[in-house]
Design a protein around this motif. Structure first.
Motif, mmCIF file in Angstrom:
data_model
loop_
_atom_site.group_PDB
_atom_site.id
_atom_site.type_symbol
_atom_site.label_atom_id
_atom_site.label_comp_id
_atom_site.label_asym_id
_atom_site.label_seq_id
_atom_site.Cartn_x
_atom_site.Cartn_y
_atom_site.Cartn_z
ATOM 1 N N LEU A 1 0.811 -1.214 0.000
ATOM 2 C CA LEU A 1 0.000 0.000 0.000
ATOM 3 C C LEU A 1 0.847 1.267 0.000
ATOM 4 O O LEU A 1 0.307 2.357 0.165
ATOM 5 C CB LEU A 1 -0.926 0.001 1.227
ATOM 6 N N SER A 2 2.154 1.140 -0.180
ATOM 7 C CA SER A 2 3.023 2.307 -0.184
ATOM 8 C C SER A 2 2.954 3.032 -1.516
ATOM 9 O O SER A 2 2.387 2.529 -2.493
ATOM 10 C CB SER A 2 4.465 1.892 0.122
ATOM 11 N N GLN A 3 3.589 4.187 -1.581
ATOM 12 C CA GLN A 3 3.575 4.986 -2.810
ATOM 13 C C GLN A 3 4.626 4.527 -3.809
ATOM 14 O O GLN A 3 4.406 4.562 -5.015
ATOM 15 C CB GLN A 3 3.799 6.462 -2.475
ATOM 16 N N THR A 4 5.759 4.070 -3.331
ATOM 17 C CA THR A 4 6.871 3.730 -4.231
ATOM 18 C C THR A 4 6.699 2.366 -4.891
ATOM 19 O O THR A 4 6.981 2.203 -6.075
ATOM 20 C CB THR A 4 8.191 3.758 -3.450
ATOM 21 N N ALA A 5 6.245 1.366 -4.124
ATOM 22 C CA ALA A 5 6.164 0.010 -4.672
ATOM 23 C C ALA A 5 4.797 -0.608 -4.469
ATOM 24 O O ALA A 5 4.657 -1.833 -4.491
ATOM 25 C CB ALA A 5 7.230 -0.877 -4.028
ATOM 26 N N GLY A 6 3.779 0.208 -4.282
ATOM 27 C CA GLY A 6 2.466 -0.308 -3.959
ATOM 28 C C GLY A 6 1.506 -0.323 -5.123
ATOM 29 O O GLY A 6 1.865 -0.055 -6.282
ATOM 30 N N ILE A 7 0.239 -0.602 -4.810
ATOM 31 C CA ILE A 7 -0.779 -0.722 -5.846
ATOM 32 C C ILE A 7 -1.147 0.635 -6.432
ATOM 33 O O ILE A 7 -1.806 0.695 -7.474
ATOM 34 C CB ILE A 7 -2.039 -1.400 -5.283
ATOM 35 N N GLY A 8 -0.714 1.732 -5.777
ATOM 36 C CA GLY A 8 -0.966 3.048 -6.353
ATOM 37 C C GLY A 8 -0.330 3.200 -7.719
ATOM 38 O O GLY A 8 -0.883 3.877 -8.598
ATOM 39 N N ASN A 9 0.834 2.575 -7.922
ATOM 40 C CA ASN A 9 1.483 2.616 -9.240
ATOM 41 C C ASN A 9 0.665 1.855 -10.280
ATOM 42 O O ASN A 9 0.590 2.265 -11.452
ATOM 43 C CB ASN A 9 2.888 2.026 -9.138
ATOM 44 N N LEU A 10 0.052 0.735 -9.864
ATOM 45 C CA LEU A 10 -0.800 -0.015 -10.792
ATOM 46 C C LEU A 10 -2.037 0.785 -11.164
ATOM 47 O O LEU A 10 -2.424 0.831 -12.340
ATOM 48 C CB LEU A 10 -1.205 -1.351 -10.158
ATOM 49 N N TYR B 1 -2.252 4.000 -11.183
ATOM 50 C CA TYR B 1 -1.789 5.097 -12.041
ATOM 51 C C TYR B 1 -1.543 4.595 -13.469
ATOM 52 O O TYR B 1 -1.885 5.273 -14.446
ATOM 53 C CB TYR B 1 -0.505 5.701 -11.458
ATOM 54 N N TRP B 2 -0.962 3.408 -13.604
ATOM 55 C CA TRP B 2 -0.691 2.835 -14.931
ATOM 56 C C TRP B 2 -1.995 2.530 -15.676
ATOM 57 O O TRP B 2 -2.078 2.665 -16.889
ATOM 58 C CB TRP B 2 0.143 1.577 -14.775
ATOM 59 N N LEU B 3 -3.034 2.142 -14.913
ATOM 60 C CA LEU B 3 -4.328 1.858 -15.523
ATOM 61 C C LEU B 3 -5.136 3.121 -15.795
ATOM 62 O O LEU B 3 -6.201 3.053 -16.408
ATOM 63 C CB LEU B 3 -5.142 0.915 -14.615
ATOM 64 N N GLY B 4 -4.633 4.263 -15.341
ATOM 65 C CA GLY B 4 -5.329 5.517 -15.564
ATOM 66 C C GLY B 4 -6.454 5.790 -14.595
ATOM 67 O O GLY B 4 -7.282 6.685 -14.835
#
Length: 280
Positions: free
Chosen positions: A123-132, A134-137
């Motif tokens: 759930l972190s910002q660097t290696a979490g699902i937030g990046n996924l 963001y990638w999915l828009g």
């Protein structure tokens, strides 16, 4: 040939262990809760109600309210998810049921430390699902979901869900499917048959699973610190804070006594509900 007679003194062994590892520490904790706080960080033996009087202060009311709300919420979510999952699991083949139960037991074998740090990374910002996301828009920029109440509830439900399933599995697997079929034959829809027949028959098991998860999450110590904010800390975290960082052992002991009595009362209610459910 008659079997060997078991010596009677062996029956005293469980009672001795109970007294040595539970009753004696519990008695020491009660005596410390009535002691007088020492300014040097320790306590003076005595009998005063100052620590218990703090239960009426806004601080304790806020801590107790947060602990109860978090534990009740986690228990409710676990039971709401585990009950239909267990009903669906019981309808599968024995081989599939065995594999799913093995997976659930493997989750219980994981340390709370491993689960806490894994979820904090997920759930972190660097290696979490937030990046996924963001990638999915789905979001404009990667973000962290921890520390937060959402992260804390996720961790508690992750730990409590297997307990709820294991408590519900045996009663659900023994449920006679012909009862549901009879309700459907009499014109009841599938949701009505489920809510009007299955749920009342398993009420004792549902209450038992709810209380078990509630007691388990009420004593959670590590996850609230790793995944939650200070305003989300449970009573167990504040007990440690009072004992170590605030150097107030009597108040910490008083809160520990309160937590222990609440847990014992809820376990008793769980046993009563299970007995009533079995009798029904």
């Amino acid at each position: 040939m008659n079997g060997a007679v078991t010596p009677r003194w062996i029956a005293l062994w469980p009672a001795l262990m109970l007294g040595l590892f539970f009753l004696v520490p519990f008695g020491i904790m009660i005596s410390v809760s009535f002691a007088q706080r020492d300014a040097g960080g320790f306590y003076q033996p005595g009998f005063e109600l100052a620590s218990y009087a703090r239960f009426l202060a806004p601080f304790f009311a806020r801590v107790l309210g947060v602990s109860l709300a978090v534990s009740l919420g986690a228990a409710a979510i676990c039971v709401l998810l585990a009950f239909p999952f267990t009903v669906f699991l019981a309808s599968m083949s024995r081989k599939v049921q065995t594999r799913v139960l093995v997976v659930l037991l493997s989750v219980l074998s994981l340390s709370e430390v491993i689960i806490g740090f894994s979820l904090s990374t997920l759930l972190s910002q660097t290696a979490g699902i937030g990046n996924l996301f963001y990638w999915l828009g789905l979001i404009e920029a990667p973000r962290a979901y921890t520390p937060s109440l959402f992260a804390l509830m996720t961790g508690l439900c992750y730990l409590g869900f297997p307990f709820a399933v294991l408590v519900l599995y045996a009663p659900v697997s023994r449920l006679d499917p012909e009862v549901v079929e009879a309700a459907r034959t009499m014109g009841a829809s599938a949701p009505r048959a489920f809510m009007g027949v299955v749920v009342p028959m398993l009420r004792g098991a549902i209450v038992g699973a709810f209380i078990l998860v509630f007691v388990f999450t009420l004593g959670s110590y590590l996850l609230p610190q790793l995944l939650g904010r200070p305003e989300h800390w449970t009573l167990s975290v504040h007990i440690t804070d009072q004992a170590i960082y605030q150097a107030n052992l009597p108040f910490a002991a008083a809160m520990s006594v309160f937590l222990m009595l609440v847990a014992m009362a809820l376990v008793g209610l769980s046993s009563l509900a299970a007995r009533d459910g079995g009798a029904a």
